[in-house]
Design an enzyme around this catalytic site. Structure first.
Site, PDB file in Angstrom:
ATOM      1  N   LYS A  12       0.825  -1.218   0.000  1.00 41.15           N
ATOM      2  CA  LYS A  12       0.000   0.000   0.000  1.00 41.15           C
ATOM      3  C   LYS A  12       0.865   1.276   0.000  1.00 41.15           C
ATOM      4  CE  LYS A  12      -3.967  -2.140   2.311  1.00 41.15           C
ATOM      5  NZ  LYS A  12      -4.990  -1.972   3.378  1.00 41.15           N
ATOM      6  N   TYR A  52     -12.391  -2.596  -4.015  1.00 47.94           N
ATOM      7  CA  TYR A  52     -12.826  -2.823  -2.630  1.00 47.94           C
ATOM      8  C   TYR A  52     -14.357  -2.850  -2.508  1.00 47.94           C
ATOM      9  CZ  TYR A  52      -8.371  -2.370   0.017  1.00 47.94           C
ATOM     10  OH  TYR A  52      -7.136  -2.563   0.599  1.00 47.94           O
ATOM     11  N   ASN A 115      -1.924   0.134   6.848  1.00 52.72           N
ATOM     12  CA  ASN A 115      -1.439  -1.150   7.380  1.00 52.72           C
ATOM     13  C   ASN A 115      -0.531  -1.882   6.391  1.00 52.72           C
ATOM     14  OD1 ASN A 115      -3.447  -1.951   5.652  1.00 52.72           O
ATOM     15  ND2 ASN A 115      -4.524  -3.249   7.092  1.00 52.72           N
ATOM     16  N   HIS A 118      -2.114  -5.523   1.636  1.00 51.91           N
ATOM     17  CA  HIS A 118      -3.414  -6.197   1.496  1.00 51.91           C
ATOM     18  C   HIS A 118      -3.134  -7.594   0.973  1.00 51.91           C
ATOM     19  CE1 HIS A 118      -7.496  -7.166   0.167  1.00 51.91           C
ATOM     20  NE2 HIS A 118      -6.921  -7.621  -0.939  1.00 51.91           N
ATOM     21  N   GLU A 129      -9.267 -11.038  -7.571  1.00 55.43           N
ATOM     22  CA  GLU A 129      -8.349  -9.909  -7.359  1.00 55.43           C
ATOM     23  C   GLU A 129      -7.158  -9.972  -8.324  1.00 55.43           C
ATOM     24  OE1 GLU A 129      -7.455  -9.713  -3.151  1.00 55.43           O
ATOM     25  OE2 GLU A 129      -9.485  -9.055  -2.666  1.00 55.43           O
TER      26      GLU A 129
END
Ligand code: CMP
Length: 136
Positions: A12, A52, A115, A118, A129
């Site tokens: 990310k 998402y 965080n 993913h 995905e």
């Protein structure tokens, strides 16, 4: 029972910005996950919203989509034995403050939003995905 699987991993914006790409890739490699494909991209908020969309009813959805499109990310196809669960174990809990020692989110995560990584949560979602980012 172990199976060769593929899963999608995203590094990310917070981790790309802090030059953590190679540190994170090396954790996957050391743990027998092969990086079959990877690319650095910068997606639009609309693309993030599509990616998402499973979270569209959640209160954090808009912020999540803004965040994933806020800077470059690295998307990767990881392959190995039980790749989906293996990657999730290496990532640790969603919120870095609850993540186990030596997991990626414990080492590098800043907050539940930032965080660092993913990873797909099931084989079915991994297929979707991977196809989202790597259409052949
Ligand atoms: P990720 O595994 O990419 O999946 C959805 C993301 O939503 C998650 O990591 C978090 O970064 C983010 N998120 C923000 N708030 C929450 C929350 N309250 N619960 C779960 N995920 C959250």
């Amino acid at each position: 029972m172990s199976k060769i699987e593929q899963t999608l991993s995203i590094i990310k914006p917070d981790a790309v910005e802090r030059n953590l790409i190679e540190n994170i890739k090396s954790i996957f490699i050391k743990n027998d996950l092969i990086i079959k494909q990877d690319k650095k991209i910068h997606i639009t908020k609309e693309e993030a919203a599509e990616f998402y969309k499973i979270h569209q009813s959640k209160p954090f959805y808009d912020g999540l989509c803004s965040y994933l499109s806020s800077g470059p990310i690295v998307v990767m196809v990881l392959e190995g034995k039980n790749a989906v669960s293996s990657n999730r174990k290496l990532m640790g809990a969603t919120d870095p403050k609850n993540a186990e020692e030596d997991t990626i989110r414990k080492l590098y995560g800043v907050s539940i939003d930032k965080n660092s990584v993913h990873g797909s949560d099931s084989i079915e979602n991994a297929k979707k995905e991977i196809n989202f980012f790597f259409k052949n």
